[in-house]
Design a protein around this motif. Sequence first.
Motif, mmCIF file in Angstrom:
data_model
loop_
_atom_site.group_PDB
_atom_site.id
_atom_site.type_symbol
_atom_site.label_atom_id
_atom_site.label_comp_id
_atom_site.label_asym_id
_atom_site.label_seq_id
_atom_site.Cartn_x
_atom_site.Cartn_y
_atom_site.Cartn_z
ATOM 1 N N PRO A 16 1.206 -0.960 0.235
ATOM 2 C CA PRO A 16 0.244 0.131 -0.324
ATOM 3 C C PRO A 16 1.209 1.594 -0.037
ATOM 4 C CG PRO A 16 0.253 -1.203 2.556
ATOM 5 C CD PRO A 16 0.722 -1.988 0.698
ATOM 6 N N THR A 17 0.308 2.638 -0.507
ATOM 7 C CA THR A 17 1.118 2.986 -0.814
ATOM 8 C C THR A 17 0.329 5.117 -0.306
ATOM 9 O OG1 THR A 17 2.431 5.052 -1.622
ATOM 10 C CG2 THR A 17 0.899 4.414 -3.358
ATOM 11 N N VAL A 18 0.835 5.712 1.226
ATOM 12 C CA VAL A 18 -0.376 6.385 1.298
ATOM 13 C C VAL A 18 0.622 7.888 0.253
ATOM 14 C CG1 VAL A 18 -2.013 5.328 2.115
ATOM 15 C CG2 VAL A 18 0.531 6.437 3.634
ATOM 16 N N ALA A 19 -0.686 9.010 0.306
ATOM 17 C CA ALA A 19 -0.544 10.607 0.468
ATOM 18 C C ALA A 19 -1.570 11.622 0.916
ATOM 19 C CB ALA A 19 0.249 10.785 -0.249
ATOM 20 N N GLU A 20 -0.847 12.723 1.624
ATOM 21 C CA GLU A 20 -1.954 14.091 1.976
ATOM 22 C C GLU A 20 -1.887 14.261 0.812
ATOM 23 O OE1 GLU A 20 -2.794 17.248 5.189
ATOM 24 O OE2 GLU A 20 -1.053 16.431 4.923
ATOM 25 N N ILE A 21 -2.993 14.396 -0.246
ATOM 26 C CA ILE A 21 -3.916 15.271 -1.577
ATOM 27 C C ILE A 21 -4.776 16.424 -1.011
ATOM 28 C CG2 ILE A 21 -3.933 15.009 -4.161
ATOM 29 C CD1 ILE A 21 -2.056 12.322 -3.464
ATOM 30 N N ASN A 22 -4.724 17.298 -1.243
ATOM 31 C CA ASN A 22 -5.705 18.392 -1.082
ATOM 32 C C ASN A 22 -6.692 17.976 0.386
ATOM 33 O OD1 ASN A 22 -5.737 19.189 -3.432
ATOM 34 N ND2 ASN A 22 -6.769 17.039 -4.581
ATOM 35 N N GLY A 23 -5.843 17.900 0.996
ATOM 36 C CA GLY A 23 -6.489 17.618 2.426
ATOM 37 C C GLY A 23 -6.764 16.225 3.220
ATOM 38 N N GLU A 24 -7.078 15.213 2.344
ATOM 39 C CA GLU A 24 -7.061 13.902 2.655
ATOM 40 C C GLU A 24 -5.834 13.037 2.580
ATOM 41 O OE1 GLU A 24 -11.403 13.712 1.333
ATOM 42 O OE2 GLU A 24 -10.419 13.723 -0.750
ATOM 43 N N ILE A 25 -6.069 11.974 3.176
ATOM 44 C CA ILE A 25 -4.996 10.299 2.842
ATOM 45 C C ILE A 25 -5.669 10.236 1.443
ATOM 46 C CG2 ILE A 25 -4.167 8.587 3.839
ATOM 47 C CD1 ILE A 25 -4.755 9.369 6.537
ATOM 48 N N VAL A 26 -4.144 10.220 0.557
ATOM 49 C CA VAL A 26 -5.209 8.820 -0.699
ATOM 50 C C VAL A 26 -4.541 8.073 -0.425
ATOM 51 C CG1 VAL A 26 -5.293 9.332 -2.894
ATOM 52 C CG2 VAL A 26 -5.391 11.574 -1.976
ATOM 53 N N TRP B 257 -8.521 5.305 -2.871
ATOM 54 C CA TRP B 257 -9.420 5.666 -2.271
ATOM 55 C C TRP B 257 -9.012 6.885 -1.969
ATOM 56 C CZ3 TRP B 257 -13.301 1.956 -0.938
ATOM 57 C CH2 TRP B 257 -12.656 0.911 -1.440
ATOM 58 N N THR B 258 -9.660 7.906 -0.286
ATOM 59 C CA THR B 258 -9.750 8.812 0.448
ATOM 60 C C THR B 258 -10.188 8.597 1.980
ATOM 61 O OG1 THR B 258 -11.662 10.076 -0.042
ATOM 62 C CG2 THR B 258 -9.509 10.156 -1.898
ATOM 63 N N THR B 259 -9.562 9.471 2.313
ATOM 64 C CA THR B 259 -10.583 9.542 3.763
ATOM 65 C C THR B 259 -9.420 10.485 4.151
ATOM 66 O OG1 THR B 259 -11.556 8.725 5.866
ATOM 67 C CG2 THR B 259 -9.020 8.199 4.974
ATOM 68 N N SER B 260 -10.784 11.177 5.068
ATOM 69 C CA SER B 260 -10.284 12.799 5.472
ATOM 70 C C SER B 260 -10.246 12.087 7.230
ATOM 71 C CB SER B 260 -11.238 14.293 5.579
ATOM 72 O OG SER B 260 -12.724 13.811 5.612
ATOM 73 N N ASP B 261 -10.647 10.776 7.365
ATOM 74 C CA ASP B 261 -11.115 11.309 9.132
ATOM 75 C C ASP B 261 -10.701 9.932 8.940
ATOM 76 O OD1 ASP B 261 -11.713 10.502 11.453
ATOM 77 O OD2 ASP B 261 -14.446 10.580 11.204
#
Length: 578
Positions: free
Chosen positions: A102-112, A122-126
Motif C-alpha cells: 500500500p501507498t499513501v499521500a496527503e493530497i488536497n487535505g485527505e489521505i489518498v 481511496w480517500t479519507t479525511s477521518d
Amino acid sequence: MGKNRTHFYFRIAAFMALPLSMLCACAKSGPVAINPIDINYRFSQIKNEPPRREAADPEIILYKGKYYLFASKSGGYWSSDDLASFKYIKFPKNFPTENYAPTVAEINGEIVFFVSGHDSFWTTSDPESGEWKRIKVDYPRRDTDPALFKDDDGRVYIYFGCHPKDPIMGVEVDPKNNYKMIGEPVELIGHEFKTNGWEKSGDNNQDDRSGWNEGANMIKHGGKYYLQYAAPGTQWRNYGDGVYVSDSPLGKFVYQKNSPFSAKRGGFIGGAGHGGTFKDKFGNYWHVASMLVGIHHGFERRLGLFPTFFDENGKMYSLTEFTDRPFEIPQKKIDFSKKSLSKNWNILSYKKGAKATSEFGDFSAKNAVDEKIETFWSANTGNKGERLEIDLGQVCKISALHINFADEGFNTYDGDPVPIYRYKVLASKDGKNWVQILDESENQKDSPHSLKVLKNPHKARYVAIENSANLDGGKFSISDFRIFGSANIKKPAKVENITVLRDSKDPRNVEISWGEVENAEGYVLRYGIEKDKLHTAYTLRENKLKGSFLNIGTPYFFTVEAFNQAGFGKLSDIKEAK
C-alpha cells in the motif's frame, strides 16, 4: 538519566580524543520502543499454506497530528500518537486488503490510498473512523509496489516496479483530472548488481545475478529528490534499501554510493528493506521497513522503525544496529548523527542456561536465548503452568523484558480468534525464593513482541515466565525471552588485529576477520565509504564476515567493537579497503 553509549559516529571522536561515554540524547524522557514493532500482526488468509502472521512493505504518514501505519496483508492500519504504541483500525469490507504494498499521500487535505494491482484510489479525511471513499480514477496501469508522492508545488507522481530485470519507473499524474497520466512512464533505476554487490541475489549476495529491485519510495529533502528502492529480496536478512538522488522528481537520478542506506543483517531480527521515510512531529526523519521471520513461510515478516538523517553533503543514512534493543523515541528535534537513542541496556539472556517444564520436539528451551527470531522454544501444551526459566549466571540488574511469542500449534487464519497470551514473570536471586515482577494474567491484547520496561530495575539471577491461562488450540511458545539490563562483569577489551581483504578481481567481495576477544559475547562491525561516517552496522557472534555486498568504485572503511553483558569495549583501529 545517566551515561549513554554513543553511536559509532560520535565514538570516532571519542576514540581519537574524547571519553567514550556521553549524556543521554533526550533531555525529556520519551516512550521506549524496540524492533520488531509490537502490533497485532494479522494471520494469513491462505488456508492451503501454514498459518503465519505477516506485515510488510510499510509506510507511515503524519496526518492531523497522528501517525498512520499501513502495511501489506494487514486487513487494516494503525494509528499512533508517539510511534511506540499503536491502535488497530480495520479497513471497510470492500477494501483491497489482500493486495501488496500500500501507498499513501496527503493530497488536497485527505489521505489518498493506492495499492499494487488495483484499479481504484481511496480517500479519507477521518482515518480514525475507518471510513474510506472509493474515487474514480483514470490511471490505467496495474503496476506492483506503487509509491504516491506529492511535491511542494502540488504536483503528484507515482513510482513503481518489482522485478528481477525491469527497472523502477515513474510518471506524473493529475489529481484534478482523475489521476490521469501526464506523459508516459520513464525509466529511473535499473539493475546494477554487477557494480552494486548488495543488489546481488542470495542470502549473502553470493549469486552473481540480479535480485529483485522493488519497493520504491520518494522523499524530498533540501530541494533534492530521494528515490529509494529495495533489493535483493524480502526472503533474505540482507534485504535493504538503497537510494538515488535527483534535482527533479523524474530524474536524471544519481546513485548514492553509501547505499544501502538502510541495512540490518545481524542481531535478533534482520532485514530493513522496502520501507517508507517520513518526518515526525518534531522534524526528525524515520524509516519504517520490512524485517524477516521466515519460519513458516518466506513472506513471514514484521516491521521495524529506524532513525534516519541526512549528512551535510546530503547523503541519507538509517541507523539500525541498536534498534532491536530498547531505544527511546525523542520528544523534540535532535541530531541523529550525533545523539544515540539507545537505552544502553545490555542483553543478559544470550546463551544463558534455560530449562522448561516441557519441550515439544526439537523446539528446545535453548532456542529462547539464542538471539534469533527464526528459532523458538515450545512447550508440549498450551496449558496453564507451562514455564521457561533462565539462569543468568549471576545476579544482574534487570531493566526490561522483550517477550516474543512464536504461535506454535495454532491453526489460525484471518478471521479466527487470535492467541492472547496471559502470563507472569518471576525472579529470584537463589532459584528458590521467587518474587513476581510482572503480571499479565489478565492481558486482553494481542501483543506478539511485547516490550516490558520495569518501573524499577530488579536484581536477580533467575528469571521465569509462566503461562497463566490455558491457550485454546496452540502451545505456549517463545522465539526469544530477551532480558535487558547490566551485569557486574568486566567489559570486553579492544578488538585487535582486524584484517580486511577485498577481492581485486571482484571488488564486491570482501572478507573481514579480527582477533577473538576474551569475555566477548558478540561484535558490532561498522563500515562506510567515509572514515568518519561508518553508519552501516552488523551485529555478529563470530569474529569474521565474508560477503559480496560492496559497491565497486569506492573505498570502504571498517571498524569492530566487542560487547558483553556489561557493555561495549573500545573500537578497533580503522581499516581501509580500496
